[in-house]
Design a protein around this motif. Structure first.
Motif, mmCIF file in Angstrom:
data_model
loop_
_atom_site.group_PDB
_atom_site.id
_atom_site.type_symbol
_atom_site.label_atom_id
_atom_site.label_comp_id
_atom_site.label_asym_id
_atom_site.label_seq_id
_atom_site.Cartn_x
_atom_site.Cartn_y
_atom_site.Cartn_z
ATOM 1 N N PRO A 256 0.845 -1.118 -0.077
ATOM 2 C CA PRO A 256 -0.122 0.069 0.152
ATOM 3 C C PRO A 256 0.868 1.174 0.149
ATOM 4 O O PRO A 256 1.952 1.428 0.431
ATOM 5 C CB PRO A 256 -0.755 -0.322 1.471
ATOM 6 C CG PRO A 256 -0.675 -1.598 1.672
ATOM 7 C CD PRO A 256 0.603 -1.966 1.290
ATOM 8 N N GLY A 257 0.476 2.290 -0.651
ATOM 9 C CA GLY A 257 1.307 3.548 -0.943
ATOM 10 C C GLY A 257 0.764 4.330 0.294
ATOM 11 O O GLY A 257 0.000 4.226 1.328
ATOM 12 N N GLU A 258 1.806 5.259 0.526
ATOM 13 C CA GLU A 258 1.640 6.277 1.580
ATOM 14 C C GLU A 258 0.460 7.211 1.463
ATOM 15 O O GLU A 258 -0.334 7.417 2.660
ATOM 16 C CB GLU A 258 2.888 7.393 1.670
ATOM 17 C CG GLU A 258 4.326 6.706 2.062
ATOM 18 C CD GLU A 258 5.152 7.595 2.035
ATOM 19 O OE1 GLU A 258 5.094 8.893 1.952
ATOM 20 O OE2 GLU A 258 6.525 7.219 2.062
ATOM 21 N N GLU A 259 0.114 7.400 0.227
ATOM 22 C CA GLU A 259 -1.318 8.171 0.206
ATOM 23 C C GLU A 259 -2.442 7.140 -0.009
ATOM 24 O O GLU A 259 -2.210 6.090 -0.657
ATOM 25 C CB GLU A 259 -1.344 9.060 -1.240
ATOM 26 C CG GLU A 259 -0.364 10.211 -1.219
ATOM 27 C CD GLU A 259 -0.269 10.962 -2.330
ATOM 28 O OE1 GLU A 259 -1.309 11.274 -2.835
ATOM 29 O OE2 GLU A 259 0.806 11.462 -2.840
ATOM 30 N N GLU A 260 -3.750 7.494 0.027
ATOM 31 C CA GLU A 260 -4.779 6.644 0.450
ATOM 32 C C GLU A 260 -5.141 6.457 -1.168
ATOM 33 O O GLU A 260 -5.212 7.377 -1.913
ATOM 34 C CB GLU A 260 -6.071 7.307 1.041
ATOM 35 C CG GLU A 260 -7.254 6.148 1.311
ATOM 36 C CD GLU A 260 -8.284 6.636 1.997
ATOM 37 O OE1 GLU A 260 -9.449 6.077 1.956
ATOM 38 O OE2 GLU A 260 -8.279 7.787 2.660
ATOM 39 N N GLY A 261 -5.377 5.147 -1.690
ATOM 40 C CA GLY A 261 -5.759 4.787 -2.955
ATOM 41 C C GLY A 261 -4.617 4.816 -3.835
ATOM 42 O O GLY A 261 -4.808 4.669 -5.002
ATOM 43 N N THR A 262 -3.632 4.496 -3.123
ATOM 44 C CA THR A 262 -2.073 4.251 -4.071
ATOM 45 C C THR A 262 -1.375 2.876 -3.696
ATOM 46 O O THR A 262 -1.640 2.549 -2.601
ATOM 47 C CB THR A 262 -1.165 5.618 -4.172
ATOM 48 O OG1 THR A 262 -0.697 5.493 -2.683
ATOM 49 C CG2 THR A 262 -1.691 6.855 -4.572
ATOM 50 N N VAL A 263 -0.674 2.434 -4.640
ATOM 51 C CA VAL A 263 0.092 1.316 -4.259
ATOM 52 C C VAL A 263 1.497 1.723 -4.842
ATOM 53 O O VAL A 263 1.865 2.162 -5.646
ATOM 54 C CB VAL A 263 -0.483 0.291 -5.262
ATOM 55 C CG1 VAL A 263 0.518 -1.114 -4.965
ATOM 56 C CG2 VAL A 263 -1.839 -0.311 -4.859
ATOM 57 N N ASN A 264 2.450 1.222 -4.046
ATOM 58 C CA ASN A 264 3.975 1.220 -4.285
ATOM 59 C C ASN A 264 4.217 -0.308 -4.837
ATOM 60 O O ASN A 264 4.001 -1.125 -4.028
ATOM 61 C CB ASN A 264 4.574 1.559 -3.081
ATOM 62 C CG ASN A 264 4.470 2.898 -2.533
ATOM 63 O OD1 ASN A 264 4.318 3.829 -3.129
ATOM 64 N ND2 ASN A 264 4.803 3.260 -1.423
ATOM 65 N N LEU A 265 5.045 -0.226 -5.837
ATOM 66 C CA LEU A 265 5.347 -1.495 -6.287
ATOM 67 C C LEU A 265 6.724 -1.660 -7.016
ATOM 68 O O LEU A 265 7.028 -0.542 -7.508
ATOM 69 C CB LEU A 265 4.165 -2.243 -7.394
ATOM 70 C CG LEU A 265 4.045 -1.416 -8.697
ATOM 71 C CD1 LEU A 265 3.496 -2.389 -9.602
ATOM 72 C CD2 LEU A 265 3.132 -0.292 -8.695
ATOM 73 N N GLN A 266 7.377 -2.382 -7.097
ATOM 74 C CA GLN A 266 8.890 -2.836 -7.814
ATOM 75 C C GLN A 266 8.474 -3.726 -8.801
ATOM 76 O O GLN A 266 8.053 -4.949 -8.416
ATOM 77 C CB GLN A 266 10.031 -3.262 -6.939
ATOM 78 C CG GLN A 266 10.284 -1.977 -5.807
ATOM 79 C CD GLN A 266 11.492 -2.319 -4.997
ATOM 80 O OE1 GLN A 266 12.416 -2.712 -5.814
ATOM 81 N NE2 GLN A 266 11.342 -2.446 -3.782
ATOM 82 N N LEU A 267 8.810 -3.373 -10.109
ATOM 83 C CA LEU A 267 8.774 -4.434 -10.977
ATOM 84 C C LEU A 267 10.227 -4.575 -11.649
ATOM 85 O O LEU A 267 11.132 -3.690 -11.877
ATOM 86 C CB LEU A 267 7.732 -3.529 -12.317
ATOM 87 C CG LEU A 267 6.524 -3.592 -11.911
ATOM 88 C CD1 LEU A 267 5.800 -2.915 -13.361
ATOM 89 C CD2 LEU A 267 5.744 -4.777 -11.615
ATOM 90 N N ALA A 268 10.296 -5.803 -12.377
ATOM 91 C CA ALA A 268 11.507 -6.199 -13.213
ATOM 92 C C ALA A 268 11.327 -6.698 -14.363
ATOM 93 O O ALA A 268 10.351 -7.556 -14.602
ATOM 94 C CB ALA A 268 12.585 -6.895 -12.226
ATOM 95 N N SER A 269 12.172 -6.650 -15.382
ATOM 96 C CA SER A 269 11.899 -7.211 -16.677
ATOM 97 C C SER A 269 12.413 -8.695 -16.839
ATOM 98 O O SER A 269 13.519 -8.918 -16.086
ATOM 99 C CB SER A 269 12.510 -6.461 -17.857
ATOM 100 O OG SER A 269 12.497 -7.148 -19.187
ATOM 101 N N ARG A 270 11.843 -9.785 -17.201
ATOM 102 C CA ARG A 270 12.306 -11.090 -17.451
ATOM 103 C C ARG A 270 13.385 -11.228 -18.542
ATOM 104 O O ARG A 270 14.217 -11.961 -18.704
ATOM 105 C CB ARG A 270 11.296 -12.033 -17.574
ATOM 106 C CG ARG A 270 10.329 -11.984 -16.577
ATOM 107 C CD ARG A 270 9.137 -13.237 -16.900
ATOM 108 N NE ARG A 270 8.099 -13.211 -15.973
ATOM 109 C CZ ARG A 270 8.039 -13.662 -14.934
ATOM 110 N NH1 ARG A 270 8.834 -14.553 -14.407
ATOM 111 N NH2 ARG A 270 7.062 -13.677 -14.047
ATOM 112 N N HIS A 271 13.519 -10.032 -19.323
ATOM 113 C CA HIS A 271 14.519 -10.209 -20.367
ATOM 114 C C HIS A 271 15.639 -8.856 -20.319
ATOM 115 O O HIS A 271 15.976 -8.647 -21.476
ATOM 116 C CB HIS A 271 13.725 -9.889 -21.620
ATOM 117 C CG HIS A 271 12.655 -11.203 -21.971
ATOM 118 N ND1 HIS A 271 12.929 -12.440 -21.893
ATOM 119 C CD2 HIS A 271 11.402 -11.249 -21.918
ATOM 120 C CE1 HIS A 271 11.981 -13.272 -22.358
ATOM 121 N NE2 HIS A 271 10.808 -12.385 -22.169
ATOM 122 N N GLU A 272 16.106 -8.491 -19.095
ATOM 123 C CA GLU A 272 17.019 -7.546 -19.081
ATOM 124 C C GLU A 272 16.765 -6.397 -20.023
ATOM 125 O O GLU A 272 17.728 -6.041 -20.596
ATOM 126 C CB GLU A 272 18.334 -8.162 -19.189
ATOM 127 C CG GLU A 272 18.411 -9.494 -18.361
ATOM 128 C CD GLU A 272 19.952 -10.197 -18.439
ATOM 129 O OE1 GLU A 272 20.468 -9.793 -19.543
ATOM 130 O OE2 GLU A 272 20.336 -10.985 -17.660
#
Length: 319
Positions: A256-272
């Motif tokens: 969950p993000g710091e602001e209501e109604g937001t999300v913190n996420l980290q993504l990575a590519s499978r193909h560099e």
């Protein structure tokens, strides 16, 4: 210039070097990197003939270090972690002695000494007693000894250990200069030192070679080459559900993000690959506005932890 083939060293029950093989090409600076106790110094001592191998072979410029030791050692200048200095001698006396031990012909001896002192910045302290010199200058004396006769291969074991920041920079600059005329192998457990001066990096862990490449290419081999940090507007479960639709984006973390109604996420590519554009269009298509985006490329430090298994130790210790 150097071929190391299936090199193994045991001390009783302890396996210090485990079937190690690699080659060193002419005209580059090689960084030999690994945590303390990885087997770096043991390997260097076997490469230079100071220590016998349990099994395996080291070939220096076409000469087997065990079968043709004099020919092989004539191609090498070696600076151990603890320079073998006679501290009651002056710099000049010590280098004369070292030149004699190295069997540099008498008629060439003075020119060899003068050249090594000039290259290492010792001409002004030639008559000084070594024990009265600073740690940095003592290290220079050890390096001048390694350079005597200008051998084509220079091997340096932890050359900046115990030096202050100014001395470290001076020794690094000196090593870079050596790389223009010699093949240099430099061992260290300090990542910044290796990345600052080396063309090619060899990473050793528990006596095994786990990687051999340029710093840039090694970084591209990491598990997550690029990590994308996003702040996305939407509900946590909805974001998790839509991410399942794209098999090319790997979810690293979702909170969950710091602001209501937001999300913190980290993504990575499978193909560099750089995935910023893909992520932008993906979330726009699902009507989930991106409120913040930043990209982080894997560092040499993170790669080192990943390849040597130190990351798992670090995580275990924090539990």
């Amino acid at each position: 210039m150097i071929e190391v083939r299936n090199l193994t060293k045991r001390f009783g029950e302890h396996l210090a070097v485990d079937n190690l093989s690699f080659t060193v090409e002419k005209g580059q600076i090689y960084g030999f990197l690994g945590p303390n106790g990885a087997g770096k110094s043991t390997t260097m001592n076997m490469m230079t003939g100071y220590l016998g191998a349990t099994s395996g072979q080291v070939v220096i410029n076409g000469h087997d270090i065990l079968e043709e030791p004099e020919e092989a050692k004539a191609c090498i200048g070696f600076l151990p972690e603890m320079p073998p200095l006679y501290t009651d001698m002056t710099v000049l006396e010590y280098l004369k002695f070292a030149a004699e031990v190295k069997k540099i012909p008498r008629e060439k001896r003075w020119d060899a000494i003068e050249e090594s002192m000039e290259r290492t910045g010792l001409l002004d302290v030639a008559e000084r007693v070594i024990k009265n010199l600073s740690k940095g200058y003592r290290q220079r004396v050890g390096l001048a000894q390694a350079l005597l006769g200008m051998p084509p291969i220079i091997i340096l074991d932890e050359p900046t250990v115990g030096l202050d920041p100014k001395q470290i920079i001076e020794i690094r600059d000196l090593i870079k200069g050596l790389g223009r005329e010699h093949t240099v192998i430099l061992s260290s457990h300090i990542l910044t030192e290796i990345s600052a001066v080396c063309d090619h990096i060899l990473i050793i862990s528990h006596g095994k070679l786990v990687a051999s490449d340029t710093a840039e290419n090694l970084a591209n081999r990491a598990k997550h080459t690029h990590t994308l940090h996003l702040v996305v507007k939407g509900e946590l479960e909805n974001i998790r559900a839509v991410l399942e639709e794209d098999s090319e984006l790997e979810q690293v973390s979702l909170d969950p993000g710091e602001e209501e109604g937001t999300v913190n996420l980290q993504l990575a590519s499978r193909h560099e690959e750089d995935i910023r554009e893909r992520a932008f269009y993906f979330f726009a298509r699902h009507q989930c506005p991106i409120l913040g985006m930043s990209q982080e490329k894997v560092s040499l430090e993170e790669l080192f932890l990943e390849l040597t298994g130190e990351e798992e130790k670090k995580d275990a210790g924090s539990v």
